[in-house]
Design an enzyme around this catalytic site. Structure first.
Site, PDB file in Angstrom:
ATOM      1  N   ASP A 176       0.946  -1.355  -0.116  1.00  0.00           N
ATOM      2  CA  ASP A 176       0.356   0.072   0.195  1.00  0.00           C
ATOM      3  C   ASP A 176       0.817   1.155  -0.090  1.00  0.00           C
ATOM      4  O   ASP A 176       2.007   1.380   0.367  1.00  0.00           O
ATOM      5  CB  ASP A 176      -0.783  -0.088   1.336  1.00  0.00           C
ATOM      6  CG  ASP A 176      -0.360   0.004   2.509  1.00  0.00           C
ATOM      7  OD1 ASP A 176       0.703  -0.747   2.592  1.00  0.00           O
ATOM      8  OD2 ASP A 176      -0.705   0.554   3.404  1.00  0.00           O
ATOM      9  N   GLU A 184      -0.194  -2.102   5.164  1.00  0.00           N
ATOM     10  CA  GLU A 184       0.343  -1.845   6.296  1.00  0.00           C
ATOM     11  C   GLU A 184       0.156  -0.566   6.746  1.00  0.00           C
ATOM     12  O   GLU A 184       0.406  -0.326   8.257  1.00  0.00           O
ATOM     13  CB  GLU A 184       1.799  -2.112   6.107  1.00  0.00           C
ATOM     14  CG  GLU A 184       2.690  -2.254   7.130  1.00  0.00           C
ATOM     15  CD  GLU A 184       3.237  -1.096   7.599  1.00  0.00           C
ATOM     16  OE1 GLU A 184       3.394  -0.772   8.721  1.00  0.00           O
ATOM     17  OE2 GLU A 184       3.132   0.053   6.903  1.00  0.00           O
TER      18      GLU A 184
END
Length: 390
Positions: A78, A136
């Site tokens: 991400d 995350e």
């Protein structure tokens, strides 16, 4: 396996993968196109692939022998809500979103590792699970939901890499014990009675109460926590008022708490609650506390740090230095994996001052020297091919 040749021959493809992901970043829990891109990169490999694990995550199992132990390798993918300021041809094409932490690099390294290990499946001493993790950067974290979805079933050990602009290219940085701190958040809402700035006696001032609150929060670490143990209490936001001559009704104080040991975390929380009650009583107003526990502390298994050193030291091709590095107070949801099974989380250096890749993580000019990707893949390959049970 000729590790040097395998990595060199795939380096151009690896950088292309990294740059594609960098150019098209997606925020936490929104990684729809990224997960498809990752799948397309590995779908033709001899892997048992599971999609949408715990959300947007993927797992891919390389089963070598049913009698072997299984090692997992993890990468996150991400991005962050930051406007990129780098002048590169693979600059983010999405306004206000960029890979400012290196997750694009993690994913490129793991995809490349998967391709190499699949090509040498019959030579491996362990089964391997490749975990491609979403989200995350944002609570509750993709690792938590992936673990809950069973990504660690039939997995014995786990390793993960985070690139670092603190360490030069070729450096592998390991830490014994705690690698990262737990990352909690707190919000105090102080509710008084608004009024005219010229008539403070007619109001109950939440700003003054909040100022006292901030000062008292700074005493938690210095006067509550054992000085031989670590903790951080940072007040980072103070929001109140809208005019110079108006006492507001409300104010807000926010911040973060970082600890390693759960007992210390509980001490901080207990003391905060005591301070909250004291503010209410002292200033005759309402003081509310919302404390959110974030990612747990990342606790490496010493035996697996030993194995990491053993397999990546000596006659290596791209790893030029293996060093013990400082523990970080930053948070990392890799902790959820290590709460379940043994393993280690470590750094790979991507710093090159000449190329300007020494900006800190989460900076709008963060970037990496892609030569550092070679050392990351080498560390994974040497770990897997040299793995032994500890």
């Amino acid at each position: 396996m000729d590790i040097k040749n395998e990595i060199e021959s795939r380096f151009e493809d690896m950088t292309a993968v990294r740059r594609h992901i960098h150019r098209y970043p997606e925020l936490s829990f929104q990684e729809e196109k990224t997960k498809i891109y990752i799948y397309d990169q590995i779908k033709n490999l001899p892997l048992d692939i599971k999609r949408d694990v715990g959300g947007n995550g993927l797992s891919a199992r390389l089963q070598v022998n049913d009698n072997y132990k299984t090692v997992a390798l993890r990468a996150d993918f991400d991005a962050l809500p930051i406007q990129e300021e780098n002048d590169v041809d693979y600059k983010s094409e999405f306004e206000g979103v960029m890979h400012a932490c290196g997750h694009d690099s993690h994913t490129a390294m793991l995809i490349t590792t998967a391709k190499i290990l699949c090509a040498h499946k019959e030579d491996l001493p362990v089964n391997v699970v490749f975990i491609f993790q979403h989200a995350e950067e944002q609570l509750p974290g993709g690792a938590k939901s992936m673990v809950e979805a069973g990504v660690l079933e039939d997995v014995d050990y786990i390793y993960g890499i985070h690139v670092s602009s603190q360490y030069t290219v070729g450096t592998l940085g390991y830490s014994y014990g705690y690698k990262h701190a737990s990352a909690d958040a707190f919000t105090f809402n102080i509710i008084g009675r608004g009024g005219h700035g010229a008539e403070p006696h007619e109001a109950i001032d939440p700003v003054v109460a909040s100022a006292s609150l901030v000062q008292q929060l700074q005493t938690i670490v210095s006067r509550t926590i054992d000085p031989l143990k670590s903790a951080v209490v940072t007040t980072s936001m103070f929001n109140a008022g809208s005019a110079f001559n108006v006492i507001p009704t409300k104010s807000e104080v926010r911040g973060t708490v970082r600890t390693f040991e759960k007992s210390v975390q509980e001490q901080v929380m207990t003391r905060m609650e005591g301070i909250r009650k004291g503010i209410e009583d002292s200033f005759n107003l309402k003081c509310e506390l919302d404390y959110v526990k974030g990612y747990p502390a990342v606790l490496n298994t010493d035996e697996h740090v030993d194995l990491l050193q053993e397999t990546t030291s000596g006659d290596t091709d791209f790893i030029t230095s293996v060093e013990e590095v400082e523990t970080s107070m930053g948070g990392e949801d890799f902790a959820y994996y290590l709460e379940k099974i043994p393993g280690a989380f470590y750094n790979i250096g991507t710093k090159n001052e000449t190329l300007g890749t020494d900006y800190p993580h989460h900076h709008p000019k963060f970037n990496i020297d892609e030569e550092g990707l070679k050392a990351g893949v080498e560390s994974y390959l040497r770990l897997i091919t040299g793995f032994r049970e500890v």
